[in-house]
Design a protein around this motif. Structure first.
Motif, PDB file in Angstrom:
ATOM      1  N   ARG A 217       0.799  -1.289  -0.140  1.00 13.49           N
ATOM      2  CA  ARG A 217       0.382  -0.029   0.199  1.00 13.49           C
ATOM      3  C   ARG A 217       0.790   1.496  -0.018  1.00 13.49           C
ATOM      4  O   ARG A 217       0.406   2.461   0.121  1.00 13.49           O
ATOM      5  CB  ARG A 217      -0.955  -0.176   1.511  1.00 13.49           C
TER       6      ARG A 217
ATOM      7  N   ALA B 102      -0.672   4.230  -2.135  1.00 15.24           N
ATOM      8  CA  ALA B 102      -1.497   5.140  -1.611  1.00 15.24           C
ATOM      9  C   ALA B 102      -0.801   5.491  -0.055  1.00 15.24           C
ATOM     10  O   ALA B 102      -1.552   6.468  -0.471  1.00 15.24           O
ATOM     11  CB  ALA B 102      -2.975   3.770  -1.231  1.00 15.24           C
ATOM     12  N   VAL B 103       0.220   4.924   0.422  1.00 14.12           N
ATOM     13  CA  VAL B 103       0.272   6.012   2.213  1.00 14.12           C
ATOM     14  C   VAL B 103       0.593   7.299   1.686  1.00 14.12           C
ATOM     15  O   VAL B 103       0.568   8.051   1.730  1.00 14.12           O
ATOM     16  CB  VAL B 103       0.799   5.206   2.567  1.00 14.12           C
TER      17      VAL B 103
ATOM     18  N   THR C 179       0.241   8.706  -1.809  1.00 21.45           N
ATOM     19  CA  THR C 179      -0.434   9.503  -2.228  1.00 21.45           C
ATOM     20  C   THR C 179      -1.299  10.581  -1.214  1.00 21.45           C
ATOM     21  O   THR C 179      -1.077  11.780  -1.446  1.00 21.45           O
ATOM     22  CB  THR C 179      -1.225   8.902  -2.661  1.00 21.45           C
ATOM     23  N   GLY C 180      -1.645   9.917   0.004  1.00 26.99           N
ATOM     24  CA  GLY C 180      -2.143  10.384   1.027  1.00 26.99           C
ATOM     25  C   GLY C 180      -1.385  11.873   1.476  1.00 26.99           C
ATOM     26  O   GLY C 180      -1.430  12.806   1.694  1.00 26.99           O
ATOM     27  N   ILE C 181       0.299  10.750   1.718  1.00 28.52           N
ATOM     28  CA  ILE C 181       1.187  11.963   2.236  1.00 28.52           C
ATOM     29  C   ILE C 181       1.596  13.164   1.778  1.00 28.52           C
ATOM     30  O   ILE C 181       1.279  14.592   2.317  1.00 28.52           O
ATOM     31  CB  ILE C 181       1.961  11.223   2.478  1.00 28.52           C
TER      32      ILE C 181
ATOM     33  N   ARG D  56      -0.407  14.816  -0.842  1.00 29.61           N
ATOM     34  CA  ARG D  56      -1.649  15.684  -0.993  1.00 29.61           C
ATOM     35  C   ARG D  56      -1.695  16.166   0.041  1.00 29.61           C
ATOM     36  O   ARG D  56      -2.707  17.249   0.032  1.00 29.61           O
ATOM     37  CB  ARG D  56      -2.880  14.450  -1.555  1.00 29.61           C
TER      38      ARG D  56
ATOM     39  N   ASN E  78      -1.750  -3.020  -7.893  1.00 32.40           N
ATOM     40  CA  ASN E  78      -2.459  -1.863  -8.014  1.00 32.40           C
ATOM     41  C   ASN E  78      -2.771  -0.727  -7.601  1.00 32.40           C
ATOM     42  O   ASN E  78      -2.508   0.767  -8.369  1.00 32.40           O
ATOM     43  CB  ASN E  78      -4.251  -2.579  -7.419  1.00 32.40           C
ATOM     44  N   GLU E  79      -2.712   0.227  -6.467  1.00 34.66           N
ATOM     45  CA  GLU E  79      -1.875   0.708  -6.086  1.00 34.66           C
ATOM     46  C   GLU E  79      -0.738   1.802  -7.206  1.00 34.66           C
ATOM     47  O   GLU E  79      -0.638   2.867  -6.919  1.00 34.66           O
ATOM     48  CB  GLU E  79      -1.490   1.400  -4.029  1.00 34.66           C
TER      49      GLU E  79
ATOM     50  N   HIS F 174      -2.148   2.738 -10.436  1.00 35.66           N
ATOM     51  CA  HIS F 174      -2.925   4.117  -9.975  1.00 35.66           C
ATOM     52  C   HIS F 174      -2.111   4.911  -9.409  1.00 35.66           C
ATOM     53  O   HIS F 174      -3.292   6.524 -10.606  1.00 35.66           O
ATOM     54  CB  HIS F 174      -4.023   3.001  -8.738  1.00 35.66           C
ATOM     55  N   ALA F 175      -1.572   5.221  -8.859  1.00 36.37           N
ATOM     56  CA  ALA F 175      -0.704   6.583  -8.556  1.00 36.37           C
ATOM     57  C   ALA F 175       0.166   6.722  -9.422  1.00 36.37           C
ATOM     58  O   ALA F 175       0.416   7.993  -9.810  1.00 36.37           O
ATOM     59  CB  ALA F 175       0.308   5.574  -7.525  1.00 36.37           C
TER      60      ALA F 175
ATOM     61  N   ARG G 261      -2.413   8.686 -12.327  1.00 43.26           N
ATOM     62  CA  ARG G 261      -2.782  10.036 -11.128  1.00 43.26           C
ATOM     63  C   ARG G 261      -1.890  11.236 -11.911  1.00 43.26           C
ATOM     64  O   ARG G 261      -1.725  12.302 -11.310  1.00 43.26           O
ATOM     65  CB  ARG G 261      -3.614   9.980 -10.052  1.00 43.26           C
TER      66      ARG G 261
ATOM     67  N   GLU H 227       1.315  10.944  -9.683  1.00 42.04           N
ATOM     68  CA  GLU H 227       1.156  11.403  -8.779  1.00 42.04           C
ATOM     69  C   GLU H 227       2.637  12.518  -8.152  1.00 42.04           C
ATOM     70  O   GLU H 227       3.740  11.655  -8.189  1.00 42.04           O
ATOM     71  CB  GLU H 227       1.520  10.460  -7.299  1.00 42.04           C
TER      72      GLU H 227
END
Lengths: 356, 242
Positions: free
Chosen positions: B71, B74-75, B77-79, B81, B103-104, B107-108, B111, B113
């Motif tokens: 993940r 995804a993590v 991405t959260g940080i 953003r 998947n993560e 898609h990151a 996008r 990122e």
């Protein structure tokens, strides 16, 4: 002058409540019956200067929330039952990393893909540890659109206070229904700079590096950490039990129901009272911690009391009622799930049978 | 006298848990040197994987976040953003990035990122005892392919870097190796580029690093380096992919 009210669905009220409570990071994934929440966030979060992401999966969404929370943002995600199952991995890590975050479950029927009708069959998953490990989410159950909005303030405050995930447990009925809503006087609008917390990841300027993690490989370390969690949980059990009680003083039978089910039960109680029946209601608002104290107090009183637990499940919260009463009062059950919702009439009939 | 070389400030002076001949130590050091050279130590937030590098935060001396297995993107991405002014990178192995986290990762990248990823490909799961990885070579023996990887049952080595390069939002992808000093210098240059791209807000960058696992390749360290040069880099050609 009375303040004006706005009309909205429970799903939208949750989203607006979150934004007004200062949430500035939302990641979600489409699932019925909570799509209005995600759509509201997509439209309004950027206007509030926050981040909206439609993630590629529930797993990604909850882990984005973990990252955002580690970076200090007020962050949340939402879903409905099957999606919440997927989020359990992330929720366990959020609890293990001691991060604040809010997770909304607008429950639908299960198991499996189930259906999209309202249900309360995720109570066990929400109140025990839904993922792996010895942890708990704090769980709040709103029963009106107003509470759906108000509880978001409470949820973020509790998440910060205990550095722990907080779950809002609603259902498809609450999510979809529209009611007038009074906005808070403390709305947080515009950009919200994250409050500085000592554990936050900000880059190590002027301090030692921070690490956000849940991994404790050295012998004894994890046990020590888990004991710290247990200490927090004891505090939470002491301080955060919430319930609403009506007609408890003279009640002979007390109905126990939460969320949408409590709404219906309240209607039944009012009708039964009009008919002269001594019926009361306990509506647990915090499901974890379960408001066991009121049950223990009532069970300790000399008068003979019995309880009727009503749920949109085949009996999950009833276990907490039984544990709290510890055999001191009889407990009956009425429940349906998978699309069926116990009606006022069914509750009234059950009470009439019990009173015979 | 002029000091021309010293221990990186971003690397803690502690022994690592890595096996003899493992590439992680070199890769960690390259990242630390780059962070120092770019002067971003106080802005960096690393995302550590699950795998052999799970405790990378015990070795790097800057802010780090754990991620569940796969993940990390995804993590990150959260940080990123939440804190766009910080420099956010993930450091992941092949199982983490290209199996459970595919998947993560995709898609990151899709996008776009604005993060950097250091992707360590050693063609095997190390932490759990040498099982089949998505990047395991055909014929390569692992704990879960005792007769060697067969295309018919386990499929082909997954070329995630080439897949990601097809995505329009991806800025930069390069595959490098740690099998010789010359290659390590090239690897450092590529990883530095991935960080620079983020500093300049150019978007998603990933560097795939071919790295030796003598323990689970069942080879002496020297042979493992030769195996990267002679075998692995034939399957995973080095150089700029995008």
């Amino acid at each position: 002058m009375a303040k004006s009210k706005i009309l909205m669905t429970g799903n939208e009220a949750i989203a607006l409540g979150a934004i007004d409570a200062g949430c500035r990071f939302y990641a979600g994934y489409p699932i019925t019956p909570q799509n209005e929440l995600t759509a509201f966030m997509a439209k309004n979060m950027p206007k509030a200067g926050g981040v909206f992401i439609q993630a590629e999966s529930e797993l990604a969404a909850v882990n984005m929330v973990l990252g955002a929370s580690a970076a200090g943002a007020r962050a949340m995600t939402s879903s409905s039952s099957p999606g919440i199952s997927l989020k359990q991995e992330g929720i366990s890590y959020i609890a293990g990393c001691r991060l604040p975050a809010v997770i909304v479950n607008v429950m639908r029927g299960g198991p499996g893909l189930g259906n999209i009708m309202p249900a309360q069959s995720d109570y066990f998953q929400a109140t025990r540890s839904g993922g792996h490990g010895d942890y708990h989410c704090l769980v709040l159950a709103p029963y009106s659109v107003q509470e759906a909005y108000d509880f978001m303030f409470k949820a973020f405050a509790l998440a910060d206070k205990y550095r722990n995930p907080v779950m809002i447990l609603g259902d498809g009925m609450l999510g979809q229904m529209m009611e007038p809503l009074q906005l808070s006087d403390n709305r947080k609008t515009g950009n919200q700079k994250p409050k500085t917390k000592i554990w936050m990841l900000t880059g190590c300027r002027g301090r030692k590096p921070n690490v956000v993690k849940s991994f404790y490989l050295q012998e004894g370390d994890l046990e020590k950490f888990n004991l710290t969690l247990q200490k927090e949980y004891r505090l939470i059990r002491q301080n955060e039990q919430l319930y609403e009680g009506i007609f408890l003083k003279d009640a002979k039978i007390i109905i126990v129901a939460y969320g949408t089910m409590a709404r219906i039960a309240k209607g039944a109680v009012k009708k039964l009272r009009k008919a002269g029946k001594k019926i009361g209601l306990i509506r647990p608002i915090s499901l974890w911690p379960f408001p066991g104290n009121i049950f223990r107090r009532l069970a300790a009183s000399p008068k003979r009391l019995s309880f009727l637990v009503v749920e949109m499940s085949y009996g999950q919260m009833i276990e907490d009622v039984l544990l709290s009463l510890n055999g001191k009062s009889p407990v009956e059950f009425l429940g349906r799930s998978g699309g069926g919702i116990p009606s006022e009439e069914e509750i009234i009939n059950k009470i009439k049978i019990l009173m015979k | 006298m002029k000091k021309i070389f010293s221990y990186p400030k971003s690397l803690k002076n502690v022994p690592t848990h890595y096996c003899p001949g493992c590439g992680h130590g070199i890769a960690h050091r390259l990242v630390a040197e780059i962070v120092d050279e770019l002067g971003i130590r106080e802005k960096v937030i690393a995302v550590a994987p699950v795998g052999c590098a799970v405790v990378a935060y015990d070795y790097w001396d800057f802010d780090c976040c754990e991620a569940a297995h796969g993940r990390a993107a995804a993590v990150a991405t959260g940080i990123k953003r939440a804190r766009p002014g910080n420099i956010v990178f993930t450091y992941q192995g092949d199982g983490d990035l290209a199996a459970i986290g595919t998947n993560e990762t995709i898609h990151a990248a899709n996008r776009g990122e604005n993060i950097s990823i250091v992707f360590i490909n050693n063609a095997v799961y190390g932490m759990t005892g040498g099982q089949l990885a998505p990047t395991t070579l055909l014929g390569q023996k692992t704990a879960t392919t005792p007769e060697g990887r067969k295309a018919g049952s386990e499929g082909f080595p997954l070329k995630i870097s080439e897949m990601l390069a097809r995505l329009p939002a991806v800025k930069y992808i390069e595959r490098v190796s740690l099998h010789s000093p010359q290659e390590v210098i090239k690897a450092k240059k590529a990883i530095k580029q991935a960080f620079l791209n983020q500093v300049n807000n150019l978007g998603f960058s990933l560097v795939e690093v071919l790295s030796a696992c003598p323990t689970y390749w069942d080879m002496p360290a020297k042979n493992a380096l030769d195996w990267i040069r002679d075998v692995m880099s034939k399957e995973f050609p080095l150089g700029r992919i995008k």
